[in-house]
Design an enzyme around this catalytic site. Sequence first.
Site, PDB file in Angstrom:
ATOM      1  N   ASP A 320       0.837  -1.191   0.000  1.00 63.29           N
ATOM      2  CA  ASP A 320       0.000   0.000   0.000  1.00 63.29           C
ATOM      3  C   ASP A 320       0.880   1.251   0.000  1.00 63.29           C
ATOM      4  O   ASP A 320       1.891   1.316   0.705  1.00 63.29           O
ATOM      5  CB  ASP A 320      -0.904  -0.012   1.236  1.00 63.29           C
ATOM      6  CG  ASP A 320      -2.012   1.014   1.155  1.00 63.29           C
ATOM      7  OD1 ASP A 320      -2.720   1.042   0.136  1.00 63.29           O
ATOM      8  OD2 ASP A 320      -2.169   1.798   2.116  1.00 63.29           O
ATOM      9  N   GLU A 367       1.054  -0.754  -5.163  1.00 67.01           N
ATOM     10  CA  GLU A 367      -0.112   0.146  -5.248  1.00 67.01           C
ATOM     11  C   GLU A 367       0.428   1.514  -5.659  1.00 67.01           C
ATOM     12  O   GLU A 367       0.810   2.328  -4.827  1.00 67.01           O
ATOM     13  CB  GLU A 367      -0.847   0.193  -3.901  1.00 67.01           C
ATOM     14  CG  GLU A 367      -2.132   1.021  -3.926  1.00 67.01           C
ATOM     15  CD  GLU A 367      -1.891   2.486  -3.626  1.00 67.01           C
ATOM     16  OE1 GLU A 367      -1.929   3.306  -4.582  1.00 67.01           O
ATOM     17  OE2 GLU A 367      -1.672   2.821  -2.451  1.00 67.01           O
ATOM     18  N   ASP A 420     -11.193   1.745  -1.046  1.00 62.61           N
ATOM     19  CA  ASP A 420     -11.342   3.182  -0.799  1.00 62.61           C
ATOM     20  C   ASP A 420     -12.321   3.854  -1.756  1.00 62.61           C
ATOM     21  O   ASP A 420     -12.646   5.024  -1.578  1.00 62.61           O
ATOM     22  CB  ASP A 420      -9.985   3.887  -0.916  1.00 62.61           C
ATOM     23  CG  ASP A 420      -9.118   3.689   0.316  1.00 62.61           C
ATOM     24  OD1 ASP A 420      -9.678   3.460   1.405  1.00 62.61           O
ATOM     25  OD2 ASP A 420      -7.879   3.749   0.179  1.00 62.61           O
TER      26      ASP A 420
END
Length: 518
Positions: A320, A367, A420
């Site tokens: 991430d 990511e 998200d």
Amino acid sequence: MKWPRAGGILLHPTSLPGPYGVGDLGPAALAWLDFLAAGRQKLWQVLPLHPTGFGNSPYAALSAFAGNPLLISPERLIEDGLLTRSDLDWASTGDEQWVSAGDEQRASTGRPYVPNFPRGHVDYGRVIPWKTALLRTAYARYRRGSAPELAAELASFRERHAPWLPDYALFAALKDAHDGAAWTHWPEPLRERDESALADARERLAEDIAFHEFAQFLFFRQWAAVRAAAHECGIRIIGDVPIFVAHDSADAWAHRELFQLDARGEPLVVAGVPPDYFSPTGQRWGNPLYRWDALKQSGYTWWIDRVRAALDLVDIIRLDHFRGFHAYWEIPGTDETAERGRWVPSPGAALFEAIRSTLGDVPLIAEDLGQLTLGVHLLRQRLGLPGMRVLQFAFGGNAKSAHLPHNFTRDTVVYTGTHDNDTTRGWFTAAGEHERTYALRYLDTGVEQITRAMVRAAYASVAALAIVPLQDVLDLDSAARMNFPSRPNGNWEWRVEEGQITPAVAKWLAQLATTYGR
């Protein structure tokens, strides 16, 4: 690393169905794997599996190594002999707040009973105390001699996880003893990890520490069984490793030397992202930033241990905020917004070279979303990592968008949306005229079929991996959104309900996987 073409579904275990208020690692998890196998899916993506802190976010965990006790299955504990059906009776909670009019009627029958939790979302305020009480009941029964065959397994678990388990269990016990207060608000000797104060706490809180170790043992034992079942179905698990850790975590408390903290343990600088089109003041995440000089001096041992621990849980790691491994946005710790931050270089390839030299060629996904520099792209390419594309980002501009399938390269993991984002149905409903028109034209579809068309485009693309949130597989609206980044409360609560995962849905997924070679 060569990535075989595959498809999969994003669903965090807390979102699984079941009667115990939150998804867990019991029968519903195995039924979920059966559904994935029937749909010929090869991947299951989850969010971080760690114990959550403030806001119940898996990205703000109390530990980067421990597991989330809320995921422990009561059904599996009954099978182990650590719980009985009567342990699920409302009276065992010792708290009358669970009892509604309907609850009283069911409890009076004497049948096994579970509080009347909502089925479509997690009510953390009710689940956490109830589940914790249940786990303490299981531990008390173990201490009284139930399931003695687990003793050797527990001892082995403690030995294997010795690098982090004692610190985490002590941290969790101290938080209990201080009514959940952040470690920076504990008495100074505990905050500063004075050896005599810690020794006293270990003696005084010995039972509570042992309980938290036992809860970790139960989590890892149950997750290992679920993961083994996934492998038997030919399914690999993708899991997240956030770049940063929470300030109120066992990691920051036990390893202050690795973070930029002041004399009281408060962050000198914090993480976030700069102002942009979407936020004129940027985003202040509040995570403490690393002392990369100290990490480098240790040979990046803490990060190597973290990746090794992640590989005990998952098969593929999604990094991430990969952008932060090239350079991160450093914000003064006392600032309330991200405007006065600055870009600071990260160790980049050196960190990953240290990881690979110890752990080998770890399967990683970058990511790489957001505003990126050439340096970020070059770092990903140097490391040979696939990047991410999100179809919901594809239609706001023109045909040059990197998120449009015709611009993909094979080293890509494509999503319709992420945890998200809004659901695709919700995104399309709220999108502007240009975005909606372009999406319908590009996908050659109608309004009612937009979500399925997006899923099909992901599977048909050249991307090596295609991942779709279950909400999009089911074409759910915004009520099923998992996280709204700018909203402080009410996130991470969505759960799928029993009747929503059907053989017809699995058949459609299987057709997609077969048609597009996934």
